[in-house]
Design an enzyme around this catalytic site. Structure first.
Site, mmCIF file in Angstrom:
data_model
loop_
_atom_site.group_PDB
_atom_site.id
_atom_site.type_symbol
_atom_site.label_atom_id
_atom_site.label_comp_id
_atom_site.label_asym_id
_atom_site.label_seq_id
_atom_site.Cartn_x
_atom_site.Cartn_y
_atom_site.Cartn_z
ATOM 1 N N LYS A 36 0.875 -1.110 0.045
ATOM 2 C CA LYS A 36 -0.041 0.029 -0.060
ATOM 3 C C LYS A 36 0.774 1.251 -0.103
ATOM 4 C CE LYS A 36 -2.155 1.946 3.512
ATOM 5 N NZ LYS A 36 -2.258 3.317 3.366
ATOM 6 N N ASP A 65 -3.241 4.287 -2.314
ATOM 7 C CA ASP A 65 -4.179 4.956 -1.382
ATOM 8 C C ASP A 65 -4.150 6.375 -1.266
ATOM 9 O OD1 ASP A 65 -5.709 5.265 0.863
ATOM 10 O OD2 ASP A 65 -4.181 4.652 2.414
ATOM 11 N N LYS A 67 -7.172 8.402 -1.974
ATOM 12 C CA LYS A 67 -8.065 8.817 -1.614
ATOM 13 C C LYS A 67 -8.886 10.193 -2.104
ATOM 14 C CE LYS A 67 -7.784 7.277 3.496
ATOM 15 N NZ LYS A 67 -6.173 6.748 3.525
ATOM 16 N N ASP A 70 -13.414 14.891 -5.350
ATOM 17 C CA ASP A 70 -13.449 15.941 -5.986
ATOM 18 C C ASP A 70 -14.616 16.054 -6.890
ATOM 19 O OD1 ASP A 70 -12.843 18.410 -7.347
ATOM 20 O OD2 ASP A 70 -10.884 18.171 -7.098
ATOM 21 N N THR A 121 -11.477 6.308 10.344
ATOM 22 C CA THR A 121 -11.925 6.156 11.779
ATOM 23 C C THR A 121 -11.292 7.056 12.687
ATOM 24 O OG1 THR A 121 -9.679 4.907 11.313
ATOM 25 C CG2 THR A 121 -11.505 3.554 11.199
ATOM 26 N N ARG A 212 3.218 -0.998 10.408
ATOM 27 C CA ARG A 212 4.470 -1.140 11.360
ATOM 28 C C ARG A 212 4.782 -2.372 12.002
ATOM 29 N NH1 ARG A 212 2.235 4.149 14.229
ATOM 30 N NH2 ARG A 212 0.280 3.145 13.223
HETATM 31 O O1 C5P Z 1 1.333 0.795 10.679
HETATM 32 P P1 C5P Z 1 -0.193 0.384 10.573
HETATM 33 O O2 C5P Z 1 -0.227 -1.178 10.547
HETATM 34 O O3 C5P Z 1 -0.978 0.965 11.713
HETATM 35 O O4 C5P Z 1 -0.617 1.224 9.092
HETATM 36 C C1 C5P Z 1 -1.961 1.036 8.848
HETATM 37 C C2 C5P Z 1 -2.222 1.923 7.640
HETATM 38 O O5 C5P Z 1 -3.545 1.861 7.367
HETATM 39 C C3 C5P Z 1 -1.643 3.277 7.657
HETATM 40 O O6 C5P Z 1 -1.367 3.544 6.089
HETATM 41 C C4 C5P Z 1 -2.970 4.072 7.912
HETATM 42 O O7 C5P Z 1 -2.700 5.226 7.171
HETATM 43 C C5 C5P Z 1 -3.964 3.297 7.145
HETATM 44 N N1 C5P Z 1 -5.276 3.394 7.426
HETATM 45 C C6 C5P Z 1 -5.612 3.235 8.781
HETATM 46 N N2 C5P Z 1 -6.952 3.505 9.421
HETATM 47 C C7 C5P Z 1 -7.764 3.576 8.461
HETATM 48 C C8 C5P Z 1 -7.586 3.860 6.969
HETATM 49 C C9 C5P Z 1 -6.305 3.912 6.703
HETATM 50 O O8 C5P Z 1 -4.697 2.971 9.622
HETATM 51 N N3 C5P Z 1 -8.994 3.921 8.905
#
Ligand code: C5P
Length: 231
Positions: A36, A65, A67, A70, A121, A212
């Site tokens: 992603k 991603d 998003k 427009d 979220t 992460r």
């Molecule tokens: O590092 P981690 O597993 O928390 O990364 C989650 C990814 O998913 C990040 O790129 C974050 O921006 C994205 N994301 C999220 N929650 C959402 C939408 C996208 O954590 N509701």
């Protein structure tokens, strides 16, 4: 055109250092992960950065991603251009409306799938009411998912706790791409409501977005292997 096999995991490459990113990318792609790539990576490296990843990592499945949100004509143009990159997934805010999503669908190159973002979220019911949105977040998620289906989108990005509710009203082919995933025992970081990979897949997710717990691990390839063997 990217690899057409759908990976269970899209590894979130949230970093703006290409050399570091490429090292991690190569090790996770070998384990069958998709990638992603989000706004941080794209604003630094642009379409050429996406092409470099495709070239150096053997054309892995990519979820770009960005998003979009427009007017229909502008989003259609963005989707037309981005889908020429041969990525597997692109997304847009479903709150941009039915006409916007339909225009995006028409403009999209075959081979690229489209996802709707329902309610971020980071927004709770109070945040929604402060922008004049009186329905609850849950109601909005349901409503925007229905609209995305009506527009012919392939799925939505949703939180782990919305999977069951959305799966009830959609066919098995409808993509539920789910972030906020944490293998048991790993750091929660800034995620508030998490689920394990196994719980999310059992609830009906089709794909997991995991950053992460993989990218900060000493051995990203092993982190992916461990997650896949837990599913
Ligand atoms: O590092 P981690 O597993 O928390 O990364 C989650 C990814 O998913 C990040 O790129 C974050 O921006 C994205 N994301 C999220 N929650 C959402 C939408 C996208 O954590 N509701």
């Amino acid at each position: 055109m990217s690899n057409t096999i759908e990976p269970k995991i899209f590894c979130a490459i949230d970093m703006a250092d290409m050399d570091h990113a490429l090292k991690i990318i190569q090790s996770v792609v070998k384990q069958g992960c998709g990638l992603k790539l989000g706004l941080e990576f794209y604003n630094r490296y642009g379409p050429d950065g996406v092409k470099r990843v495709q070239d150096e990592a053997g054309n892995p499945p990519i979820f770009l991603d960005l998003k979009y949100h427009d007017i229909p004509n502008t989003v259609a143009g963005a989707v037309r251009e981005a889908s020429k990159l041969g990525v597997m997934y692109l997304n847009m805010h479903a709150s941009g409306g039915l006409e916007m999503m339909k225009a995006a669908r028409e403009a999209c190159e075959p081979g690229t799938k489209l996802l709707g973002v329902t309610v971020l979220t980071s927004l709770d019911d109070d945040n929604l009411s402060s922008i004049g949105q009186i329905a609850s977040a849950e109601h909005m998620v349901q409503r925007l998912t229905e609209l995305a289906q009506l527009a012919g989108l392939d799925g939505v990005v949703c939180s782990a706790h919305e999977i069951k509710m959305l799966r009830k009203n959609s066919g098995q082919d409808f993509v539920l791409m789910v972030p906020g995933i944490r293998p048991a025992g790993s750091a929660q970081d800034d995620q508030k409501r998490i689920m394990t990979p196994e719980e999310a897949m059992v609830a009906g997710a089709t794909h997991l977005v995991i950053g992460r717990p993989i990218t900060k691990s000493d051995d990203p390839a092993k982190a992916v292997k461990d997650i896949l063997s837990s599913l």
